[in-house]
Design a protein around this motif. Structure first.
Motif, mmCIF file in Angstrom:
data_model
loop_
_atom_site.group_PDB
_atom_site.id
_atom_site.type_symbol
_atom_site.label_atom_id
_atom_site.label_comp_id
_atom_site.label_asym_id
_atom_site.label_seq_id
_atom_site.Cartn_x
_atom_site.Cartn_y
_atom_site.Cartn_z
ATOM 1 N N GLY A 162 21.302 -41.581 -11.685
ATOM 2 C CA GLY A 162 21.247 -40.216 -12.207
ATOM 3 C C GLY A 162 21.576 -40.103 -13.674
ATOM 4 O O GLY A 162 21.114 -40.893 -14.511
ATOM 5 N N SER A 163 22.413 -39.105 -14.005
ATOM 6 C CA SER A 163 22.687 -38.816 -15.422
ATOM 7 C C SER A 163 23.478 -39.943 -16.086
ATOM 8 O O SER A 163 23.461 -40.085 -17.307
ATOM 9 N N PHE A 164 24.197 -40.761 -15.279
ATOM 10 C CA PHE A 164 24.928 -41.887 -15.874
ATOM 11 C C PHE A 164 23.932 -42.838 -16.540
ATOM 12 O O PHE A 164 24.122 -43.250 -17.696
ATOM 13 N N CYS B 234 25.989 -34.669 -3.251
ATOM 14 C CA CYS B 234 26.346 -36.090 -3.341
ATOM 15 C C CYS B 234 25.072 -36.912 -3.159
ATOM 16 O O CYS B 234 24.012 -36.362 -2.880
ATOM 17 N N ARG B 235 25.176 -38.214 -3.362
ATOM 18 C CA ARG B 235 24.025 -39.086 -3.109
ATOM 19 C C ARG B 235 24.341 -40.004 -1.945
ATOM 20 O O ARG B 235 25.332 -40.750 -1.988
ATOM 21 N N LEU B 236 23.496 -39.932 -0.909
ATOM 22 C CA LEU B 236 23.684 -40.711 0.311
ATOM 23 C C LEU B 236 22.467 -41.587 0.538
ATOM 24 O O LEU B 236 21.335 -41.084 0.517
ATOM 25 N N VAL C 259 32.487 -38.175 -9.069
ATOM 26 C CA VAL C 259 32.999 -39.539 -8.861
ATOM 27 C C VAL C 259 31.802 -40.417 -8.520
ATOM 28 O O VAL C 259 30.998 -40.074 -7.652
ATOM 29 N N ARG C 260 31.714 -41.541 -9.210
ATOM 30 C CA ARG C 260 30.582 -42.450 -9.022
ATOM 31 C C ARG C 260 31.058 -43.816 -8.554
ATOM 32 O O ARG C 260 32.004 -44.373 -9.129
ATOM 33 N N PHE C 261 30.366 -44.339 -7.537
ATOM 34 C CA PHE C 261 30.605 -45.713 -7.094
ATOM 35 C C PHE C 261 29.489 -46.634 -7.579
ATOM 36 O O PHE C 261 29.646 -47.856 -7.569
ATOM 37 N N TRP D 286 26.869 -42.908 -2.892
ATOM 38 C CA TRP D 286 26.703 -43.428 -4.257
ATOM 39 C C TRP D 286 27.525 -42.636 -5.264
ATOM 40 O O TRP D 286 28.152 -43.178 -6.164
ATOM 41 N N ASP D 287 27.457 -41.312 -5.146
ATOM 42 C CA ASP D 287 28.271 -40.468 -6.031
ATOM 43 C C ASP D 287 28.467 -39.121 -5.370
ATOM 44 O O ASP D 287 27.813 -38.815 -4.367
ATOM 45 N N ILE D 288 29.401 -38.339 -5.898
ATOM 46 C CA ILE D 288 29.703 -37.044 -5.280
ATOM 47 C C ILE D 288 30.299 -36.111 -6.314
ATOM 48 O O ILE D 288 31.011 -36.553 -7.217
HETATM 49 N N1 UDP Z 1 25.582 -32.761 -8.837
HETATM 50 C C1 UDP Z 1 25.739 -31.530 -8.240
HETATM 51 N N2 UDP Z 1 25.504 -30.415 -8.996
HETATM 52 C C2 UDP Z 1 25.120 -30.459 -10.306
HETATM 53 C C3 UDP Z 1 24.978 -31.734 -10.905
HETATM 54 C C4 UDP Z 1 25.215 -32.865 -10.140
HETATM 55 O O1 UDP Z 1 26.090 -31.440 -7.073
HETATM 56 O O2 UDP Z 1 24.929 -29.400 -10.925
HETATM 57 C C5 UDP Z 1 25.824 -33.986 -8.039
HETATM 58 C C6 UDP Z 1 24.551 -34.787 -7.841
HETATM 59 O O3 UDP Z 1 23.885 -34.372 -6.661
HETATM 60 C C7 UDP Z 1 25.061 -36.195 -7.731
HETATM 61 C C8 UDP Z 1 26.311 -36.197 -8.623
HETATM 62 O O4 UDP Z 1 26.684 -34.827 -8.771
HETATM 63 O O5 UDP Z 1 25.468 -36.484 -6.400
HETATM 64 C C9 UDP Z 1 26.062 -36.803 -9.995
HETATM 65 O O6 UDP Z 1 24.941 -36.181 -10.577
HETATM 66 P P1 UDP Z 1 24.396 -36.683 -11.988
HETATM 67 O O7 UDP Z 1 25.433 -36.419 -13.027
HETATM 68 O O8 UDP Z 1 23.923 -38.067 -11.852
HETATM 69 O O9 UDP Z 1 23.227 -35.692 -12.360
HETATM 70 P P2 UDP Z 1 21.719 -35.595 -11.848
HETATM 71 O O10 UDP Z 1 21.094 -36.942 -11.931
HETATM 72 O O11 UDP Z 1 21.851 -35.099 -10.438
HETATM 73 O O12 UDP Z 1 21.119 -34.592 -12.779
#
Ligand code: UDP
Length: 230
Positions: free
Chosen positions: A92-94, A192-194, A86-88, A167-169
């Motif tokens: 990151g990957s978004f 999560c991101r804090l 869930v993203r607020f 930020w996201d979790i």
């Molecule tokens: N996340 C996680 N485990 C994973 C991938 C992501 O806990 O294997 C968490 C990450 O820490 C963040 C959120 O999910 O809080 C979104 O992550 P994102 O998809 O942006 O990927 P990232 O940039 O971490 O590769």
């Protein structure tokens, strides 16, 4: 039955399980790996605090009891091989997928599903494909999505009171013995991101070699301890 993962050891005992948090930290599908003394106990206690809070708010999690320093008693679950994010805020990957400005807020929370598969780098999956792929029924997928949003919104308020922006979790879900969809795994700065203004208090500190993750994680733990003891 004993399962050892990258950061935890899980022992199933009938319909309960004992989870021991290790001091390992990994990033990039396990490509980066280190050990930090004290990390397991911080993440175990933060999982106990956040999941205890969700349980009290009627969001079912697997958390039953905390045995300091680094062990939890939980409900044994049959896990879905999924990560529900869930993203607020855009990060990151978004941003890697769609572009956009780091830290820009969404007008409403965004939910994404990923299949847990390191070899395929956890591919994103459309919620409508989960049934076809044999991963979850339509109803279970809908329930995971709704529960993830409610849990994330509650935790956003919780962390706000502790002085951090969520930020996201990422959540993981499983089925208990009665077929109920329940939040499992862990909730910690690893998942999560804090943020507090420009400062980072989550695994990005480790991913990008910004600071000692333990010092930042400890600050999160102390702030969360103080709001639950109020
Ligand atoms: N996340 C996680 N485990 C994973 C991938 C992501 O806990 O294997 C968490 C990450 O820490 C963040 C959120 O999910 O809080 C979104 O992550 P994102 O998809 O942006 O990927 P990232 O940039 O971490 O590769």
């Amino acid at each position: 039955m004993l399962y050892e993962g990258k950061t935890k050891i899980v022992e199933i005992r009938g319909d309960e399980a004992i989870v021991r948090f290790k001091n390992d930290i990994t990033a990039g599908d396990g490509a980066k790996h280190d050990i930090f003394e004290g990390k397991g106990s911080i993440c175990a206690e933060l999982t106990a605090i956040t999941m205890g809070y969700l349980n009290r708010q009627s969001i079912p999690t697997h958390f039953l009891d905390f045995y300091p320093p680094n062990t939890l008693k939980v409900v044994a679950l049959r896990m879905f091989p999924l990560e529900v994010v869930v993203r607020f805020v855009k990060t990151g990957s978004f941003i890697r997928r769609y572009g956009g400005v780091e830290g820009e807020s969404f007008s409403r929370p965004v939910v994404e599903f990923f299949i847990k598969d390191d070899a395929r780098h956890d591919p994103m999956v459309c919620i409508n494909h989960l049934e076809t792929l044999g991963i979850a029924s339509k109803e279970q997928a809908r329930e995971m999505s709704d529960t993830a949003i409610r849990a994330a919104e509650l935790l956003r308020g919780f962390f706000q009171r502790a002085g951090f922006d969520l930020w996201d979790i990422k959540f993981e879900f499983g089925l208990d013995g009665n077929g109920n969809v329940i939040i499992g795994d862990e909730i910690s700065p690893d998942t999560c991101r804090l943020r507090r203004k420009e400062e980072i208090f989550d695994k990005d500190v480790y991913r990008h070699d910004i600071a000692d993750p333990i010092e930042r994680y400890k600050e999160v733990l102390e702030a969360c301890r103080s709001i639950v003891s109020q």
